[in-house]
Write a protein that holds these residues in place. Structure first.
Motif, PDB file in Angstrom:
ATOM      1  N   SER A  98       0.821  -1.224   0.000  1.00  0.00           N
ATOM      2  CA  SER A  98       0.000   0.000   0.000  1.00  0.00           C
ATOM      3  C   SER A  98       0.850   1.268   0.000  1.00  0.00           C
ATOM      4  O   SER A  98       0.329   2.362  -0.183  1.00  0.00           O
ATOM      5  N   ARG A  99       2.164   1.122   0.199  1.00  0.00           N
ATOM      6  CA  ARG A  99       3.111   2.232   0.292  1.00  0.00           C
ATOM      7  C   ARG A  99       2.728   3.191   1.426  1.00  0.00           C
ATOM      8  O   ARG A  99       2.671   4.408   1.253  1.00  0.00           O
ATOM      9  N   MET A 100       2.489   2.606   2.581  1.00  0.00           N
ATOM     10  CA  MET A 100       2.350   3.341   3.836  1.00  0.00           C
ATOM     11  C   MET A 100       3.494   2.878   4.737  1.00  0.00           C
ATOM     12  O   MET A 100       3.929   1.723   4.663  1.00  0.00           O
ATOM     13  N   ALA A 101       3.976   3.758   5.598  1.00  0.00           N
ATOM     14  CA  ALA A 101       5.065   3.376   6.491  1.00  0.00           C
ATOM     15  C   ALA A 101       5.021   4.228   7.746  1.00  0.00           C
ATOM     16  O   ALA A 101       4.510   5.354   7.727  1.00  0.00           O
ATOM     17  N   VAL A 102       5.566   3.698   8.821  1.00  0.00           N
ATOM     18  CA  VAL A 102       5.793   4.480  10.029  1.00  0.00           C
ATOM     19  C   VAL A 102       7.164   4.095  10.572  1.00  0.00           C
ATOM     20  O   VAL A 102       7.466   2.915  10.753  1.00  0.00           O
ATOM     21  N   LEU A 103       8.005   5.088  10.766  1.00  0.00           N
ATOM     22  CA  LEU A 103       9.328   4.900  11.360  1.00  0.00           C
ATOM     23  C   LEU A 103       9.253   5.329  12.816  1.00  0.00           C
ATOM     24  O   LEU A 103       8.811   6.440  13.113  1.00  0.00           O
ATOM     25  N   ARG A 104       9.699   4.466  13.720  1.00  0.00           N
ATOM     26  CA  ARG A 104       9.584   4.770  15.146  1.00  0.00           C
ATOM     27  C   ARG A 104      10.902   4.521  15.864  1.00  0.00           C
ATOM     28  O   ARG A 104      11.648   3.591  15.542  1.00  0.00           O
ATOM     29  N   ASN A 105      11.187   5.367  16.857  1.00  0.00           N
ATOM     30  CA  ASN A 105      12.190   5.089  17.877  1.00  0.00           C
ATOM     31  C   ASN A 105      11.659   5.635  19.195  1.00  0.00           C
ATOM     32  O   ASN A 105      10.469   5.949  19.295  1.00  0.00           O
ATOM     33  N   ASP A 106      12.490   5.744  20.208  1.00  0.00           N
ATOM     34  CA  ASP A 106      12.001   6.197  21.513  1.00  0.00           C
ATOM     35  C   ASP A 106      11.585   7.668  21.526  1.00  0.00           C
ATOM     36  O   ASP A 106      10.886   8.100  22.440  1.00  0.00           O
ATOM     37  N   ALA A 107      12.011   8.420  20.525  1.00  0.00           N
ATOM     38  CA  ALA A 107      11.755   9.861  20.527  1.00  0.00           C
ATOM     39  C   ALA A 107      10.703  10.293  19.507  1.00  0.00           C
ATOM     40  O   ALA A 107       9.892  11.176  19.773  1.00  0.00           O
ATOM     41  N   PHE A 108      10.720   9.683  18.309  1.00  0.00           N
ATOM     42  CA  PHE A 108       9.894  10.175  17.208  1.00  0.00           C
ATOM     43  C   PHE A 108       9.047   9.061  16.596  1.00  0.00           C
ATOM     44  O   PHE A 108       9.403   7.884  16.649  1.00  0.00           O
ATOM     45  N   SER A 109       7.945   9.476  15.980  1.00  0.00           N
ATOM     46  CA  SER A 109       7.145   8.620  15.103  1.00  0.00           C
ATOM     47  C   SER A 109       6.939   9.399  13.808  1.00  0.00           C
ATOM     48  O   SER A 109       6.421  10.519  13.835  1.00  0.00           O
ATOM     49  N   VAL A 110       7.352   8.817  12.686  1.00  0.00           N
ATOM     50  CA  VAL A 110       7.259   9.477  11.385  1.00  0.00           C
ATOM     51  C   VAL A 110       6.385   8.616  10.476  1.00  0.00           C
ATOM     52  O   VAL A 110       6.715   7.467  10.188  1.00  0.00           O
ATOM     53  N   TYR A 111       5.268   9.172  10.025  1.00  0.00           N
ATOM     54  CA  TYR A 111       4.295   8.443   9.202  1.00  0.00           C
ATOM     55  C   TYR A 111       4.406   8.919   7.757  1.00  0.00           C
ATOM     56  O   TYR A 111       4.515  10.128   7.499  1.00  0.00           O
ATOM     57  N   VAL A 112       4.376   7.986   6.820  1.00  0.00           N
ATOM     58  CA  VAL A 112       4.528   8.298   5.399  1.00  0.00           C
ATOM     59  C   VAL A 112       3.349   7.723   4.624  1.00  0.00           C
ATOM     60  O   VAL A 112       3.021   6.540   4.759  1.00  0.00           O
ATOM     61  N   ASP A 113       2.709   8.562   3.822  1.00  0.00           N
ATOM     62  CA  ASP A 113       1.614   8.156   2.950  1.00  0.00           C
ATOM     63  C   ASP A 113       2.051   8.360   1.505  1.00  0.00           C
ATOM     64  O   ASP A 113       2.174   9.488   1.037  1.00  0.00           O
ATOM     65  N   ALA A 114       2.294   7.250   0.813  1.00  0.00           N
ATOM     66  CA  ALA A 114       2.654   7.312  -0.607  1.00  0.00           C
ATOM     67  C   ALA A 114       1.724   6.407  -1.415  1.00  0.00           C
ATOM     68  O   ALA A 114       2.128   5.804  -2.411  1.00  0.00           O
ATOM     69  N   MET A 115       0.469   6.307  -0.995  1.00  0.00           N
ATOM     70  CA  MET A 115      -0.503   5.466  -1.681  1.00  0.00           C
ATOM     71  C   MET A 115      -0.849   6.017  -3.060  1.00  0.00           C
ATOM     72  O   MET A 115      -0.730   7.210  -3.315  1.00  0.00           O
ATOM     73  N   ASP A 116      -1.320   5.127  -3.924  1.00  0.00           N
ATOM     74  CA  ASP A 116      -1.883   5.575  -5.196  1.00  0.00           C
ATOM     75  C   ASP A 116      -3.180   6.324  -4.942  1.00  0.00           C
ATOM     76  O   ASP A 116      -3.908   6.039  -3.997  1.00  0.00           O
ATOM     77  N   MET A 117      -3.471   7.283  -5.813  1.00  0.00           N
ATOM     78  CA  MET A 117      -4.733   8.018  -5.732  1.00  0.00           C
ATOM     79  C   MET A 117      -5.777   7.256  -6.531  1.00  0.00           C
ATOM     80  O   MET A 117      -5.811   7.308  -7.758  1.00  0.00           O
ATOM     81  N   THR A 118      -6.624   6.495  -5.834  1.00  0.00           N
ATOM     82  CA  THR A 118      -7.583   5.627  -6.528  1.00  0.00           C
ATOM     83  C   THR A 118      -9.032   5.883  -6.135  1.00  0.00           C
ATOM     84  O   THR A 118      -9.942   5.510  -6.875  1.00  0.00           O
ATOM     85  N   GLU A 119      -9.276   6.489  -4.984  1.00  0.00           N
ATOM     86  CA  GLU A 119     -10.643   6.631  -4.498  1.00  0.00           C
ATOM     87  C   GLU A 119     -10.955   8.082  -4.138  1.00  0.00           C
ATOM     88  O   GLU A 119     -10.060   8.868  -3.810  1.00  0.00           O
ATOM     89  N   TRP A 120     -12.225   8.439  -4.113  1.00  0.00           N
ATOM     90  CA  TRP A 120     -12.650   9.812  -3.847  1.00  0.00           C
ATOM     91  C   TRP A 120     -12.348  10.256  -2.428  1.00  0.00           C
ATOM     92  O   TRP A 120     -12.202  11.442  -2.165  1.00  0.00           O
ATOM     93  N   HIS A 121     -12.269   9.342  -1.486  1.00  0.00           N
ATOM     94  CA  HIS A 121     -12.044   9.748  -0.100  1.00  0.00           C
ATOM     95  C   HIS A 121     -10.560   9.933   0.222  1.00  0.00           C
ATOM     96  O   HIS A 121     -10.208  10.186   1.368  1.00  0.00           O
ATOM     97  N   GLN A 122      -9.701   9.813  -0.775  1.00  0.00           N
ATOM     98  CA  GLN A 122      -8.290  10.113  -0.587  1.00  0.00           C
ATOM     99  C   GLN A 122      -8.038  11.591  -0.890  1.00  0.00           C
ATOM    100  O   GLN A 122      -8.836  12.250  -1.548  1.00  0.00           O
ATOM    101  N   HIS A 123      -6.906  12.075  -0.385  1.00  0.00           N
ATOM    102  CA  HIS A 123      -6.514  13.459  -0.632  1.00  0.00           C
ATOM    103  C   HIS A 123      -5.284  13.492  -1.516  1.00  0.00           C
ATOM    104  O   HIS A 123      -4.474  12.563  -1.516  1.00  0.00           O
ATOM    105  N   TYR A 124      -5.127  14.580  -2.267  1.00  0.00           N
ATOM    106  CA  TYR A 124      -3.945  14.754  -3.110  1.00  0.00           C
ATOM    107  C   TYR A 124      -2.766  15.262  -2.285  1.00  0.00           C
ATOM    108  O   TYR A 124      -2.932  15.914  -1.256  1.00  0.00           O
ATOM    109  N   GLY A 125      -1.570  14.987  -2.786  1.00  0.00           N
ATOM    110  CA  GLY A 125      -0.349  15.441  -2.124  1.00  0.00           C
ATOM    111  C   GLY A 125       0.415  14.286  -1.521  1.00  0.00           C
ATOM    112  O   GLY A 125       0.215  13.937  -0.359  1.00  0.00           O
ATOM    113  N   ARG A 126       1.324  13.685  -2.314  1.00  0.00           N
ATOM    114  CA  ARG A 126       2.126  12.566  -1.840  1.00  0.00           C
ATOM    115  C   ARG A 126       3.505  12.616  -2.485  1.00  0.00           C
ATOM    116  O   ARG A 126       3.617  13.061  -3.620  1.00  0.00           O
ATOM    117  N   PRO A 127       4.511  12.116  -1.764  1.00  0.00           N
ATOM    118  CA  PRO A 127       4.516  11.473  -0.454  1.00  0.00           C
ATOM    119  C   PRO A 127       4.354  12.478   0.696  1.00  0.00           C
ATOM    120  O   PRO A 127       5.155  13.392   0.851  1.00  0.00           O
TER     121      PRO A 127
END
Length: 281
Positions: free
Chosen positions: A47-76
């Protein structure tokens, strides 16, 4: 749950409201015991989603394809938390009754991305004629550093294109974001990063302290009782934009904005929290 915030809230990606995933898990666990793993780095390649975690930070990445109306533009698109504090946020979603605002929140303008004026990715919520090719290029975790590179090639109907590569590097006390853009010709680009309301330090006319450096390359952020820094190698402006916050209420974001008129350019952004391990709030 694996992709929820440090406090267990669902992320406001696409037409999603912030909800309490922890309460749902606890409810189910009450009559159907669950084996719940500790949250960790997760790479969802399909799905090209990811989350990078350590003890200090959580970084979420959305690089999904734009396929449905309930998605938003602007990736990654990326969202960052420092401990449980929102640091880079999504602008959220709003109901259909407020069409003009909804168009803005659904567009690249409402996300932490680089967009191109000549190749718009949305026009009044209709599908765009531009084509996107999104990829997870690489992921590595070595020496305590996690590094993910994602890319998006955007091509217009007349063949004009640009290739944008974003590399996120997660360290113990900092997050580095490197953006490289190469276009088929000189184009106008806008880079936006959305900070939560009042995250930038206060101005005081009676103090020598100012939250923005004179060269507009460093900004101080509130983090509990401390002030931490964001440094950018390209001067930025600060703008204010509407959003729907984690409480699902109307609020505003402070947007770090950079503009480029170029065929190629590169940006480096560093969120450096010197005291994050000692200061948990």
């Amino acid at each position: 749950y694996k992709f929820s915030s440090p406090k267990g809230r669902t992320l406001q990606i696409g037409d999603s409201y912030s909800m309490d995933s922890v309460s749902d898990i606890e409810f189910i666990n009450g009559f159907y015991p669950l084996d719940i793993e500790k949250k960790k780095t997760e790479i969802f390649s399909h799905s090209r989603m990811a989350v990078l975690r350590n003890d200090a930070f959580s970084v979420y990445v959305d690089a999904m394809d734009m396929t449905e109306w309930h998605q938003h533009y602007g990736r990654p698109h990326i969202i960052i938390y420092a401990k449980d504090m929102p640091l880079l946020v999504d602008s959220g979603s709003i109901n259909y009754d407020r069409g003009g605002l909804r168009c803005r929140l659904n567009s690249p303008e409402g996300h932490n991305v680089i967009s191109c004026d000549e190749i718009p990715l949305e026009d009044h919520l209709s599908k765009t004629e531009a084509k996107e090719e999104l990829n997870f290029d690489s992921f590595e975790s070595t020496g305590g550093v996690q590094r993910l590179t994602v890319s998006n090639k955007v091509t217009s109907s007349d063949g004009t294109f640009y290739l944008w590569k974003r590399t996120i590097s997660l360290y113990d006390e900092k997050v580095e974001i490197n953006d490289k853009v190469k276009a088929s010709k000189k184009l106008r680009f806008v880079s936006r990063m959305h900070l939560p309301d009042a995250r930038i330090g206060y101005y005081s006319p009676h103090s020598s302290y100012q939250p923005l450096s004179l060269d507009n390359r460093t900004v101080s952020l509130r983090f509990g009782s401390m002030m931490e820094t964001v440094t950018l190698d390209v001067p930025f402006a600060v703008e204010y934009a509407p959003c729907v916050d984690e409480e699902n209420k109307m609020n505003y974001t402070q947007v770090l904005l950079r503009r480029h008129h170029a065929k190629t350019f590169e940006e480096n952004t560093v969120f450096y929290f010197h005291n994050i391990r000692a200061n948990g709030k």
